[in-house]
Design a protein around this motif. Structure first.
Motif, mmCIF file in Angstrom:
data_model
loop_
_atom_site.group_PDB
_atom_site.id
_atom_site.type_symbol
_atom_site.label_atom_id
_atom_site.label_comp_id
_atom_site.label_asym_id
_atom_site.label_seq_id
_atom_site.Cartn_x
_atom_site.Cartn_y
_atom_site.Cartn_z
ATOM 1 N N GLY A 70 -24.229 -17.254 34.315
ATOM 2 C CA GLY A 70 -23.037 -18.025 34.655
ATOM 3 C C GLY A 70 -21.886 -17.869 33.680
ATOM 4 N N ILE A 71 -20.957 -18.791 33.773
ATOM 5 C CA ILE A 71 -19.712 -18.751 33.000
ATOM 6 C C ILE A 71 -19.994 -18.880 31.502
ATOM 7 C CG2 ILE A 71 -17.551 -19.972 32.523
ATOM 8 C CD1 ILE A 71 -17.394 -20.625 35.495
ATOM 9 N N VAL A 72 -19.352 -17.987 30.726
ATOM 10 C CA VAL A 72 -19.462 -18.054 29.266
ATOM 11 C C VAL A 72 -18.155 -18.480 28.612
ATOM 12 C CG1 VAL A 72 -21.396 -16.493 28.965
ATOM 13 C CG2 VAL A 72 -19.108 -15.553 29.061
ATOM 14 N N TYR A 73 -17.032 -18.194 29.272
ATOM 15 C CA TYR A 73 -15.744 -18.618 28.743
ATOM 16 C C TYR A 73 -14.723 -18.597 29.870
ATOM 17 C CZ TYR A 73 -11.565 -18.979 25.897
ATOM 18 O OH TYR A 73 -10.384 -19.404 25.356
ATOM 19 N N HIS A 74 -14.048 -19.699 30.057
ATOM 20 C CA HIS A 74 -13.030 -19.863 31.089
ATOM 21 C C HIS A 74 -13.579 -19.408 32.436
ATOM 22 C CE1 HIS A 74 -9.122 -20.691 32.652
ATOM 23 N NE2 HIS A 74 -8.857 -19.420 32.926
ATOM 24 N N ASP A 75 -13.161 -18.262 32.940
ATOM 25 C CA ASP A 75 -13.685 -17.803 34.230
ATOM 26 C C ASP A 75 -14.467 -16.481 34.104
ATOM 27 O OD1 ASP A 75 -11.544 -16.139 33.738
ATOM 28 O OD2 ASP A 75 -10.643 -16.341 35.719
ATOM 29 N N VAL A 76 -14.840 -16.121 32.885
ATOM 30 C CA VAL A 76 -15.639 -14.919 32.649
ATOM 31 C C VAL A 76 -17.121 -15.302 32.704
ATOM 32 C CG1 VAL A 76 -16.218 -13.088 31.002
ATOM 33 C CG2 VAL A 76 -13.852 -13.893 31.202
ATOM 34 N N THR A 77 -17.863 -14.562 33.509
ATOM 35 C CA THR A 77 -19.299 -14.869 33.607
ATOM 36 C C THR A 77 -20.116 -13.854 32.823
ATOM 37 O OG1 THR A 77 -19.721 -13.527 35.584
ATOM 38 C CG2 THR A 77 -18.998 -15.828 35.928
ATOM 39 N N MET A 78 -21.287 -14.302 32.421
ATOM 40 C CA MET A 78 -22.225 -13.414 31.753
ATOM 41 C C MET A 78 -22.632 -12.292 32.711
ATOM 42 S SD MET A 78 -23.247 -13.293 28.758
ATOM 43 C CE MET A 78 -24.431 -12.445 27.766
ATOM 44 N N ALA A 79 -22.738 -12.614 33.993
ATOM 45 C CA ALA A 79 -23.098 -11.597 34.985
ATOM 46 C C ALA A 79 -22.079 -10.458 35.003
ATOM 47 C CB ALA A 79 -23.234 -12.226 36.371
ATOM 48 N N GLN A 80 -20.789 -10.784 34.872
ATOM 49 C CA GLN A 80 -19.749 -9.736 34.840
ATOM 50 C C GLN A 80 -19.932 -8.823 33.628
ATOM 51 O OE1 GLN A 80 -16.565 -12.651 34.904
ATOM 52 N NE2 GLN A 80 -15.692 -11.662 36.722
ATOM 53 N N LEU A 81 -20.172 -9.432 32.480
ATOM 54 C CA LEU A 81 -20.357 -8.657 31.253
ATOM 55 C C LEU A 81 -21.611 -7.788 31.347
ATOM 56 C CD1 LEU A 81 -19.478 -11.433 28.645
ATOM 57 C CD2 LEU A 81 -17.995 -9.579 29.469
ATOM 58 N N MET A 82 -22.671 -8.347 31.901
ATOM 59 C CA MET A 82 -23.919 -7.603 32.063
ATOM 60 C C MET A 82 -23.745 -6.449 33.055
ATOM 61 S SD MET A 82 -26.430 -10.926 32.167
ATOM 62 C CE MET A 82 -27.966 -10.068 32.529
ATOM 63 N N LYS A 83 -22.975 -6.688 34.105
ATOM 64 C CA LYS A 83 -22.719 -5.640 35.093
ATOM 65 C C LYS A 83 -21.984 -4.461 34.451
ATOM 66 C CE LYS A 83 -20.325 -4.699 39.458
ATOM 67 N NZ LYS A 83 -19.488 -5.257 40.523
ATOM 68 N N GLU A 84 -20.955 -4.753 33.655
ATOM 69 C CA GLU A 84 -20.212 -3.700 32.964
ATOM 70 C C GLU A 84 -21.148 -2.885 32.067
ATOM 71 O OE1 GLU A 84 -16.878 -5.478 30.919
ATOM 72 O OE2 GLU A 84 -16.167 -6.413 32.778
ATOM 73 N N HIS A 85 -22.020 -3.587 31.363
ATOM 74 C CA HIS A 85 -22.984 -2.919 30.484
ATOM 75 C C HIS A 85 -23.934 -2.050 31.300
ATOM 76 C CE1 HIS A 85 -26.190 -3.460 27.082
ATOM 77 N NE2 HIS A 85 -25.720 -2.237 27.119
ATOM 78 N N ALA A 86 -24.430 -2.581 32.406
ATOM 79 C CA ALA A 86 -25.358 -1.839 33.269
ATOM 80 C C ALA A 86 -24.707 -0.563 33.811
ATOM 81 C CB ALA A 86 -25.836 -2.722 34.412
ATOM 82 N N ILE A 87 -23.461 -0.670 34.233
ATOM 83 C CA ILE A 87 -22.743 0.497 34.758
ATOM 84 C C ILE A 87 -22.567 1.545 33.653
ATOM 85 C CG2 ILE A 87 -20.505 1.287 35.644
ATOM 86 C CD1 ILE A 87 -20.460 -1.379 37.291
#
Length: 192
Positions: A70-87
Motif C-alpha cells: 500500500g501507500i508509503v508516502y502521499h499517493d506513492v504505493t510500495m506496489a509501484q516501487l516494487m513494480k519498477e524494481h521488478a521491471i
C-alpha cells in the motif's frame, strides 16, 4: 525436596536456553517450492523480496508476478516501487498483477485474494523476508483456506537477520522481538 526443586530449576533453565537460542530459527519457514501459477511478493523490505521473486520467475516457476503493498508516502504505493524494481530485473509488465492497498501482512493476504480471483491462478509461491515467513504462512493459510489455492512459501534472506544468531545485532534483535509480538497479537485476533 530441595534436590527436586533444584532439578526442576535446571530443567526450566535448559528449556528457556533452548527456546532463546532457537527463537530465530522458529521464525523462518521454507517449503520445497513447485512450479505455480503465480508468485506473490509482499512489501516491507529493501528489495530482497522482489529480487528473490524475480529469480524464481526467471527460472520459470510462475506465469504471474503479484505485487502487494500500500501507500508509503502521499499517493506513492510500495506496489509501484516494487513494480519498477521488478521491471528493472526483467519481469515483463504484462505478467505483473498489482495489489496496492495493503498496509499489513493480513491486508497483503486479504487484498491479494480479492485481486487474483479474476485470474486463472490455482497455485502460488508466497515470498517475504525469511524472518517473516512463519507469520506469513499463518495468515495466508487462514485467509486462503476456503479458496482451493495451493500455496508454497519461501523467504528472501534479510541482510540484518541471522536465524542462528538473532541476538548478534540490534536490528536482528528488534526483528525477532517484533515478529513474536505480532504473532501473539495475530493469535489473539489482531490483524497485523
Amino acid at each position: 525436596m530441595l534436590k527436586r526443586k533444584g532439578i526442576i530449576l535446571i530443567i526450566v533453565l535448559m528449556v528457556v536456553a533452548v527456546c532463546f537460542i532457537n527463537a530465530g530459527r522458529f521464525l523462518v519457514y521454507d517449503d520445497v517450492i513447485h512450479k505455480s501459477d503465480a508468485i506473490i511478493v509482499l512489501s516491507g523490505d529493501r528489495g530482497e523480496r522482489v529480487e528473490r521473486a524475480a529469480e524464481l520467475y526467471q527460472k520459470g516457476y510462475a506465469k504471474y508476478f503479484v505485487i502487494s503493498g500500500g501507500i508509503v508516502y502521499h499517493d506513492v504505493t510500495m506496489a509501484q516501487l516494487m513494480k519498477e524494481h521488478a521491471i528493472q530485473l526483467g519481469i515483463p509488465e504484462k505478467a505483473i498483477i498489482m495489489e496496492d492497498r495493503a498496509d499489513s501482512t493480513y491486508e497483503n493476504a486479504y487484498f491479494t485474494k480479492k485481486v487474483i480471483k479474476s485470474y486463472p491462478i490455482h497455485s502460488a509461491i508466497v515470498i517475504s523476508s525469511n524472518y517473516h515467513m512463519k507469520r506469513v504462512k499463518m495468515i495466508f493459510d487462514r485467509e486462503f483456506k476456503d479458496t482451493g489455492l495451493k500455496l508454497f512459501y519461501t523467504g528472501a534472506k534479510d541482510q540484518y537477520f541471522s536465524k542462528t544468531r538473532w541476538w548478534s545485532n540490534n536490528k536482528s534483535i528488534m526483528i525477532t522481538i517484533t515478529e513474536y509480538i505480532k504473532m501473539v497479537g495475530y493469535a489473539l485476533g489482531k490483524n497485523y
